[in-house]
Design a protein around this motif. Structure first.
Motif, PDB file in Angstrom:
ATOM      1  N   ALA A 156      31.250  60.091  30.639  1.00 11.84           N
ATOM      2  CA  ALA A 156      31.000  59.445  31.936  1.00 11.84           C
ATOM      3  C   ALA A 156      30.629  57.986  31.723  1.00 11.84           C
ATOM      4  CB  ALA A 156      29.893  60.186  32.687  1.00 11.84           C
ATOM      5  N   GLN A 157      29.762  57.735  30.759  1.00 11.19           N
ATOM      6  CA  GLN A 157      29.371  56.359  30.454  1.00 11.19           C
ATOM      7  C   GLN A 157      30.585  55.541  30.020  1.00 11.19           C
ATOM      8  OE1 GLN A 157      27.511  55.531  26.682  1.00 11.19           O
ATOM      9  NE2 GLN A 157      25.961  54.242  27.686  1.00 11.19           N
ATOM     10  N   THR A 158      31.418  56.119  29.167  1.00 11.24           N
ATOM     11  CA  THR A 158      32.616  55.433  28.684  1.00 11.24           C
ATOM     12  C   THR A 158      33.559  55.104  29.841  1.00 11.24           C
ATOM     13  OG1 THR A 158      32.426  56.491  26.528  1.00 11.24           O
ATOM     14  CG2 THR A 158      34.581  55.607  27.113  1.00 11.24           C
ATOM     15  N   SER A 159      33.640  56.000  30.810  1.00 14.91           N
ATOM     16  CA  SER A 159      34.480  55.755  31.986  1.00 14.91           C
ATOM     17  C   SER A 159      34.015  54.504  32.725  1.00 14.91           C
ATOM     18  CB  SER A 159      34.426  56.970  32.908  1.00 14.91           C
ATOM     19  OG  SER A 159      35.076  56.701  34.122  1.00 14.91           O
ATOM     20  N   LEU A 160      32.710  54.375  32.891  1.00 16.07           N
ATOM     21  CA  LEU A 160      32.176  53.181  33.561  1.00 16.07           C
ATOM     22  C   LEU A 160      32.421  51.928  32.725  1.00 16.07           C
ATOM     23  CD1 LEU A 160      28.779  54.581  34.898  1.00 16.07           C
ATOM     24  CD2 LEU A 160      30.807  53.989  36.248  1.00 16.07           C
ATOM     25  N   LEU A 161      32.248  52.041  31.424  1.00 11.09           N
ATOM     26  CA  LEU A 161      32.478  50.890  30.549  1.00 11.09           C
ATOM     27  C   LEU A 161      33.944  50.460  30.559  1.00 11.09           C
ATOM     28  CD1 LEU A 161      30.271  51.934  27.497  1.00 11.09           C
ATOM     29  CD2 LEU A 161      29.789  50.119  29.164  1.00 11.09           C
ATOM     30  N   THR A 162      34.855  51.422  30.598  1.00  9.11           N
ATOM     31  CA  THR A 162      36.286  51.122  30.637  1.00  9.11           C
ATOM     32  C   THR A 162      36.646  50.392  31.929  1.00  9.11           C
ATOM     33  OG1 THR A 162      36.775  53.048  29.267  1.00  9.11           O
ATOM     34  CG2 THR A 162      38.594  52.148  30.571  1.00  9.11           C
ATOM     35  N   LYS A 163      36.090  50.869  33.039  1.00  5.12           N
ATOM     36  CA  LYS A 163      36.334  50.199  34.320  1.00  5.12           C
ATOM     37  C   LYS A 163      35.815  48.761  34.277  1.00  5.12           C
ATOM     38  CE  LYS A 163      36.346  54.121  37.467  1.00  5.12           C
ATOM     39  NZ  LYS A 163      35.828  54.604  38.744  1.00  5.12           N
ATOM     40  N   GLU A 164      34.627  48.600  33.730  1.00  2.00           N
ATOM     41  CA  GLU A 164      34.031  47.262  33.631  1.00  2.00           C
ATOM     42  C   GLU A 164      34.904  46.352  32.768  1.00  2.00           C
ATOM     43  OE1 GLU A 164      30.582  44.588  34.240  1.00  2.00           O
ATOM     44  OE2 GLU A 164      30.803  46.625  35.001  1.00  2.00           O
ATOM     45  N   ALA A 165      35.399  46.877  31.651  1.00  2.00           N
ATOM     46  CA  ALA A 165      36.233  46.088  30.746  1.00  2.00           C
ATOM     47  C   ALA A 165      37.560  45.698  31.386  1.00  2.00           C
ATOM     48  CB  ALA A 165      36.481  46.863  29.454  1.00  2.00           C
ATOM     49  N   SER A 166      38.029  46.514  32.336  1.00  2.00           N
ATOM     50  CA  SER A 166      39.297  46.187  32.994  1.00  2.00           C
ATOM     51  C   SER A 166      39.094  45.336  34.243  1.00  2.00           C
ATOM     52  CB  SER A 166      40.063  47.468  33.336  1.00  2.00           C
ATOM     53  OG  SER A 166      39.376  48.211  34.316  1.00  2.00           O
ATOM     54  N   GLY A 167      37.880  44.866  34.456  1.00  2.00           N
ATOM     55  CA  GLY A 167      37.622  43.932  35.541  1.00  2.00           C
ATOM     56  C   GLY A 167      36.967  44.517  36.765  1.00  2.00           C
ATOM     57  N   GLU A 168      36.772  45.826  36.812  1.00  2.00           N
ATOM     58  CA  GLU A 168      36.107  46.445  37.968  1.00  2.00           C
ATOM     59  C   GLU A 168      34.602  46.454  37.728  1.00  2.00           C
ATOM     60  OE1 GLU A 168      35.627  50.794  39.997  1.00  2.00           O
ATOM     61  OE2 GLU A 168      37.635  50.270  39.279  1.00  2.00           O
ATOM     62  N   LYS A 169      33.917  45.632  38.470  1.00  2.00           N
ATOM     63  CA  LYS A 169      32.471  45.526  38.294  1.00  2.00           C
ATOM     64  C   LYS A 169      31.770  46.783  38.798  1.00  2.00           C
ATOM     65  CE  LYS A 169      32.164  41.442  36.527  1.00  2.00           C
ATOM     66  NZ  LYS A 169      31.781  41.303  35.147  1.00  2.00           N
ATOM     67  N   THR A 170      30.783  47.231  38.028  1.00  2.00           N
ATOM     68  CA  THR A 170      29.949  48.360  38.421  1.00  2.00           C
ATOM     69  C   THR A 170      28.663  47.808  39.004  1.00  2.00           C
ATOM     70  OG1 THR A 170      30.845  49.720  36.643  1.00  2.00           O
ATOM     71  CG2 THR A 170      28.749  50.420  37.587  1.00  2.00           C
ATOM     72  N   GLU A 171      28.342  48.264  40.205  1.00  2.00           N
ATOM     73  CA  GLU A 171      27.116  47.811  40.856  1.00  2.00           C
ATOM     74  C   GLU A 171      25.911  48.346  40.089  1.00  2.00           C
ATOM     75  OE1 GLU A 171      24.745  48.694  44.976  1.00  2.00           O
ATOM     76  OE2 GLU A 171      26.934  48.604  45.058  1.00  2.00           O
ATOM     77  N   LEU A 172      25.014  47.444  39.744  1.00  2.00           N
ATOM     78  CA  LEU A 172      23.782  47.840  39.071  1.00  2.00           C
ATOM     79  C   LEU A 172      22.864  48.492  40.097  1.00  2.00           C
ATOM     80  CD1 LEU A 172      22.219  47.823  36.423  1.00  2.00           C
ATOM     81  CD2 LEU A 172      21.267  45.619  37.090  1.00  2.00           C
ATOM     82  N   SER A 173      22.475  49.722  39.819  1.00  2.00           N
ATOM     83  CA  SER A 173      21.613  50.445  40.752  1.00  2.00           C
ATOM     84  C   SER A 173      20.544  51.186  39.968  1.00  2.00           C
ATOM     85  CB  SER A 173      22.447  51.452  41.562  1.00  2.00           C
ATOM     86  OG  SER A 173      22.908  52.485  40.715  1.00  2.00           O
ATOM     87  N   MET A 174      19.528  51.647  40.680  1.00  2.00           N
ATOM     88  CA  MET A 174      18.485  52.447  40.038  1.00  2.00           C
ATOM     89  C   MET A 174      19.075  53.748  39.485  1.00  2.00           C
ATOM     90  SD  MET A 174      15.758  50.763  39.839  1.00  2.00           S
ATOM     91  CE  MET A 174      14.668  52.061  39.282  1.00  2.00           C
TER      92      MET A 174
END
Length: 108
Positions: A54-72
């Motif tokens: 799951a973490q890798t999925s978020l990192l992959t999205k971030e690396a491809s330009g899709e920003k992940t909203e920082l949340s609690m």
């Protein structure tokens, strides 16, 4: 964003499950049930792998330009993952130690 929320919740759930399985492994080893302890460690590994995916999925999205909203929730998920990884490492050591103390490990 909704898809990322599902990923973050998967991260939290699987990391939490891993920590619980790790604790169950220590308890089983303490009670000299080493086959169950090993089974629980395997379940903990499977859960930690799912959380890491799951973490890798978020990192992959971030690396491809899709920003992940920082949340609690994301911070909470990352915290759970780090603690679960550490707890799993410690659980493995405890199980091995209980095996040695109780004579199940002939390499002691």
């Amino acid at each position: 964003m909704e898809q990322n929320l599902e990923i973050v919740m998967s991260l939290i759930m699987n990391a939490g499950n891993s920590k619980s399985f790790s604790m169950e492994a220590i308890k089983a080893a303490k009670e000299n049930d080493f086959p169950l302890a090993q089974e629980k460690l395997k379940e903990a590994e499977n859960s930690i792998n799912a959380a890491h995916n799951a973490q890798t999925s978020l990192l992959t999205k971030e690396a491809s330009g899709e920003k992940t909203e920082l949340s609690m929730l994301l911070i909470h998920g990352q915290d759970h993952l780090m603690n679960a990884i550490t707890f799993l490492d410690i659980a493995k050591e405890f199980v091995e130690l209980y095996e040695k103390i109780n004579g199940s490990d002939k390499n002691f």
